[in-house]
Motif scaffolding. Structure first.
Motif, PDB file in Angstrom:
ATOM      1  N   ASP A   1     -35.188  -0.046  -9.046  1.00  0.00           N
ATOM      2  CA  ASP A   1     -34.012   0.820  -9.159  1.00  0.00           C
ATOM      3  C   ASP A   1     -34.172   2.043  -8.243  1.00  0.00           C
ATOM      4  OD1 ASP A   1     -31.894   2.400  -9.883  1.00  0.00           O
ATOM      5  OD2 ASP A   1     -32.426   2.538 -12.008  1.00  0.00           O
ATOM      6  N   PRO A   2     -33.296   2.213  -7.236  1.00  0.00           N
ATOM      7  CA  PRO A   2     -33.425   3.374  -6.343  1.00  0.00           C
ATOM      8  C   PRO A   2     -33.251   4.707  -7.056  1.00  0.00           C
ATOM      9  CG  PRO A   2     -31.928   1.726  -5.417  1.00  0.00           C
ATOM     10  CD  PRO A   2     -32.191   1.326  -6.831  1.00  0.00           C
ATOM     11  N   SER A   3     -32.560   4.723  -8.224  1.00  0.00           N
ATOM     12  CA  SER A   3     -32.296   5.987  -8.909  1.00  0.00           C
ATOM     13  C   SER A   3     -33.451   6.428  -9.807  1.00  0.00           C
ATOM     14  CB  SER A   3     -31.011   5.885  -9.742  1.00  0.00           C
ATOM     15  OG  SER A   3     -31.189   5.031 -10.861  1.00  0.00           O
ATOM     16  N   GLU A   4     -34.484   5.603  -9.978  1.00  0.00           N
ATOM     17  CA  GLU A   4     -35.645   6.021 -10.748  1.00  0.00           C
ATOM     18  C   GLU A   4     -36.349   7.128  -9.966  1.00  0.00           C
ATOM     19  OE1 GLU A   4     -38.875   6.499 -13.205  1.00  0.00           O
ATOM     20  OE2 GLU A   4     -39.054   6.141 -11.061  1.00  0.00           O
ATOM     21  N   PRO A   5     -36.600   8.285 -10.566  1.00  0.00           N
ATOM     22  CA  PRO A   5     -37.094   9.432  -9.800  1.00  0.00           C
ATOM     23  C   PRO A   5     -38.333   9.157  -8.963  1.00  0.00           C
ATOM     24  CG  PRO A   5     -36.387  10.148 -11.965  1.00  0.00           C
ATOM     25  CD  PRO A   5     -36.299   8.660 -11.963  1.00  0.00           C
ATOM     26  N   ASN A   6     -39.273   8.357  -9.489  1.00  0.00           N
ATOM     27  CA  ASN A   6     -40.499   8.068  -8.742  1.00  0.00           C
ATOM     28  C   ASN A   6     -40.497   6.689  -8.100  1.00  0.00           C
ATOM     29  OD1 ASN A   6     -41.879  10.534  -9.281  1.00  0.00           O
ATOM     30  ND2 ASN A   6     -42.204   9.816 -11.380  1.00  0.00           N
ATOM     31  N   GLY A   7     -39.421   5.936  -8.275  1.00  0.00           N
ATOM     32  CA  GLY A   7     -39.365   4.601  -7.717  1.00  0.00           C
ATOM     33  C   GLY A   7     -40.092   3.559  -8.536  1.00  0.00           C
ATOM     34  N   ALA A   8     -40.512   3.891  -9.763  1.00  0.00           N
ATOM     35  CA  ALA A   8     -41.245   2.949 -10.604  1.00  0.00           C
ATOM     36  C   ALA A   8     -40.280   2.000 -11.310  1.00  0.00           C
ATOM     37  CB  ALA A   8     -42.084   3.697 -11.633  1.00  0.00           C
ATOM     38  N   PHE A   9     -40.705   0.758 -11.503  1.00  0.00           N
ATOM     39  CA  PHE A   9     -39.900  -0.258 -12.175  1.00  0.00           C
ATOM     40  C   PHE A   9     -40.181  -0.230 -13.670  1.00  0.00           C
ATOM     41  CE2 PHE A   9     -38.931  -4.536 -13.662  1.00  0.00           C
ATOM     42  CZ  PHE A   9     -37.724  -4.788 -13.044  1.00  0.00           C
ATOM     43  N   ASN A  10     -39.128  -0.382 -14.485  1.00  0.00           N
ATOM     44  CA  ASN A  10     -39.295  -0.448 -15.933  1.00  0.00           C
ATOM     45  C   ASN A  10     -39.432  -1.910 -16.347  1.00  0.00           C
ATOM     46  OD1 ASN A  10     -39.283  -0.273 -18.691  1.00  0.00           O
ATOM     47  ND2 ASN A  10     -37.323   0.777 -18.862  1.00  0.00           N
TER      48      ASN A  10
END
Length: 647
Positions: free
Chosen positions: A107-116
């Motif tokens: 997800d590009p909108s995740e602040p650190n770029g980490a995947f959930n």
């Protein structure tokens, strides 16, 4: 779970061979150079989790399926829906790239770029592949630690209508169901799938903290549709659309918050075409894909907390790929040559607003990225496989990045062994929040951030041992790995922006032993040792346990019965300052450690009829309340029973 010496399958040009809905796609062909290659001839370590293993072990979510993967540690803050971060070979959670049928879906909108990893259900997934080690030469940014690829189900070629489904229920008012169908009619094939999961869940807050016992429930649904057309042998057109939405409760430590909830929605689609030229020696294909993520977190005031929030994150990515695979002629001692090359262009966009009015975080930005890659492979003297790859990525606003990878696999049939070595570089581009995020008047992102960069190598061996008259009584495997990461992104001393300031050194070993003492049982032990630390201070990096051990087995004491127990031991892990809480809920300003924990699961499947199975899934049998992340407890004991069919 099998741990072969191979590398990631499902590249741009190579669709897996069609298979019935309830059967695993054959694992004899994988690819690490965007060219189909036998798995034992690819120089990397990969774990393949097949559809059969997903069902026999009762995996519901992606996080559950990945917990026993060697080298991968999941740090979850609750059950389904809650944030679950992955640390692969000690790399940070933003350094693991996730693919869907070979297309990035972080997800590009995740602040650190980490995947959930706590969001995705697995009903429409045929297999999961985890490649460990740097993989940016194939997939670009975020592949420092490795890559996780979800491969969706495929249609059988010989059936016009093949329905399948399941329904199950259990403790915590859990209800799970799914229905799908695949088939091939003439030159057209299709997939339709829909599934849902709902549960009251557990209280994610650790029992030692002040709490009111409020449960964090989950409701999730997903649908997938694919339509393919093969007008001639070697030519194919395909369209895929996938949607999922999850609603779930959250907790905000150090106290329960009954009005804190989240919604996570994703749309994903792709159009793809490929054809073969030069008598089948050259395969060329074009793919257009789009992903749209929308996450919203709402918190209303209540007697237990006056906090108020309405956070909205929206991110989108559009990718255009042109890929080619060319079979090369043999010469001298070299055979099985292949060249892969292509160009990829992508656009990422983020529109997000979060936080309280006096502490508002906003992101309104976009960036373009273009990359070209080239990989080459040959086999020498009939036993030595050599691969090489090179890639160049250019992203608007910061330095271009060139990555490479070299590898070799030596077959030693005299010793029933395979030896592999590999080395390469990788990078992780800064996220749009890290470059352009704004927090009120106190923080501004840094548009001049450089990518995080790494160099890593690995060496390993897999040996089949003969005993008691059995050709493969046991399989012993080991892999040693080492990596250095520089230009890690962290806060500046004044906490008013971000800078490239940190470094990390990581080394360790992945040890595995699979025993087959009888035809009806197979047991695997995997032990991962990881040392991840800051080389300047010698401080261990947070949430990377030094030891993780998993014990799994598949027992078939009767022809139609499979029993699959699992034990996962996670050793103590460091936790940074201000991320720890004492039993009163007060913040601890000093760094410390999270305790070790053990989780035991059990699944059983009885094939009542050829096309109908009954199953039981029991999780956390000992009701462990171990904290994988300080303040958040492991979900408690649960039992689910149900039936699945494939007509």
């Amino acid at each position: 779970m099998r741990i072969p010496l191979a590398a990631l399958a499902g590249a741009l040009l190579a669709l897996p061979s069609p298979a019935p809905a309830q059967q695993a796609i054959p694992e004899t062909i994988v690819t690490a150079t965007r060219v189909p290659t036998p798995e034992e001839r690819v120089p990397a370590a990969i774990t393949v989790i097949t559809r059969r293993e997903i069902e026999e072990r009762g995996y519901q979510t992606l996080a559950e399926a990945l917990r026993e993967v060697p080298g991968l540690r999941l740090a979850a803050t609750g059950g389904p829906g809650a944030q679950a971060s992955a640390f692969l070979r000690g790399a940070g959670s933003r350094n693991v790239l996730v693919l869907l049928d070979g297309v990035p879906v972080n997800d590009p909108s995740e602040p650190n770029g980490a995947f959930n990893f706590g969001q995705d259900l697995l009903f429409d997934v045929e297999r999961i592949e985890v490649v460990r080690g740097p993989a940016s030469v194939l997939y670009g940014s975020a592949a420092i630690g490795g890559v996780v690829n979800l491969v969706t189900r495929r249609a059988p070629r010989d059936r016009a209508f093949a329905p399948y489904g399941e329904i199950a229920g259990g403790t915590q008012r859990t209800l799970r169901g799914g229905l799908g169908a695949t088939g091939t009619v003439g030159a057209v094939d299709y997939l339709l799938s829909a599934n849902s999961l709902s549960t009251r869940g557990f209280n994610a807050l650790a029992p030692r903290l002040p709490n009111i016992g409020e449960r964090d429930g989950f409701r999730g649904a997903a649908t997938t549709a694919r339509l393919g057309w093969t007008p001639a042998e070697g030519t194919r057109l395909e369209a895929l659309l996938r949607w999922r939405q999850n609603n779930f409760g959250l907790d905000d430590i150090p106290r329960d918050d009954p009005n804190y909830s989240g919604e996570d929605r994703r749309w994903y689609g792709q159009l793809r075409g490929e054809t073969r030229l030069l008598g089948g020696a050259w395969t060329t294909g074009l793919r257009l894909s789009a992903t749209e993520d929308r996450r919203r977190y709402v918190n209303l005031p209540d007697p237990f907390s006056p906090a108020t929030a309405d956070d909205l994150y929206r991110g989108s990515r559009i990718l255009l790929d042109w890929g080619n695979a060319l079979r090369l002629p043999a010469f001298g001692a070299l055979s099985d040559g292949a060249l892969a090359f292509g160009i990829t262009h992508g656009v990422e966009e983020v529109r997000s607003t979060s936080g309280a009015p006096f502490f508002r975080t906003t992101v309104d930005a976009a960036q373009h990225a273009t990359a070209g890659y080239l990989t080459l492979q040959y086999r020498a003297f009939g036993r030595l496989d050599l691969t090489a790859g090179l890639r160049h990525d250019a992203t608007t606003g910061f330095t271009d990045e060139t990555t490479w990878r070299l590898g070799a696999v030596l077959a030693l049939p005299e010793l029933h062994s395979r030896l592999h070595v590999a080395a390469g570089t990788a990078f992780a581009a800064p996220s749009l929040f890290q470059r352009f995020g704004v927090i009120g008047s106190i923080f501004r992102g840094n548009p001049d951030l450089r990518p995080e960069r790494s160099f890593g190598w690995e060496a390993g061996m897999e040996t089949d041992l003969t005993a008691f008259g059995q050709r493969r009584f046991a399989t012993l495997g080991w892999t040693f790995f080492h990596s250095r990461v520089r230009d890690l992104i962290n806060f500046a001393p004044q906490f008013d922006t971000l800078v490239n300031v940190d470094r990390a050194t990581i080394h360790g070993a992945e040890l595995g032993l699979t025993l087959r003492p009888a035809p009806w049982i197979e047991a695997t032990a995997a032990w991962t040792i990881t040392q991840a630390f800051d080389p300047r201070t010698g401080t261990r990096l947070p949430r990377r346990p030094e030891h993780v051990v998993s014990l799994t087995a598949a027992m078939r004491p009767a022809p139609r019965l499979v029993i699959a127990p699992t034990l996962l031991f996670t050793g103590r892990s460091p936790e940074g300052p201000f991320a720890r809480y004492d039993d009163t809920g007060a913040v601890i300003a000093a760094a410390g450690t999270n305790p070790a924990g053990v989780v035991v699961n059990l699944a059983a499947t009885w094939q009542a009829r050829e096309q109908v199975a009954l199953f039981l899934e029991a999780r956390n049998l000992t009701d462990s309340r171990w904290e994988p992340v300080n303040g958040f407890a492991t979900p408690g004991r649960s039992v689910l029973v149900g039936t699945r069919f494939a007509l």
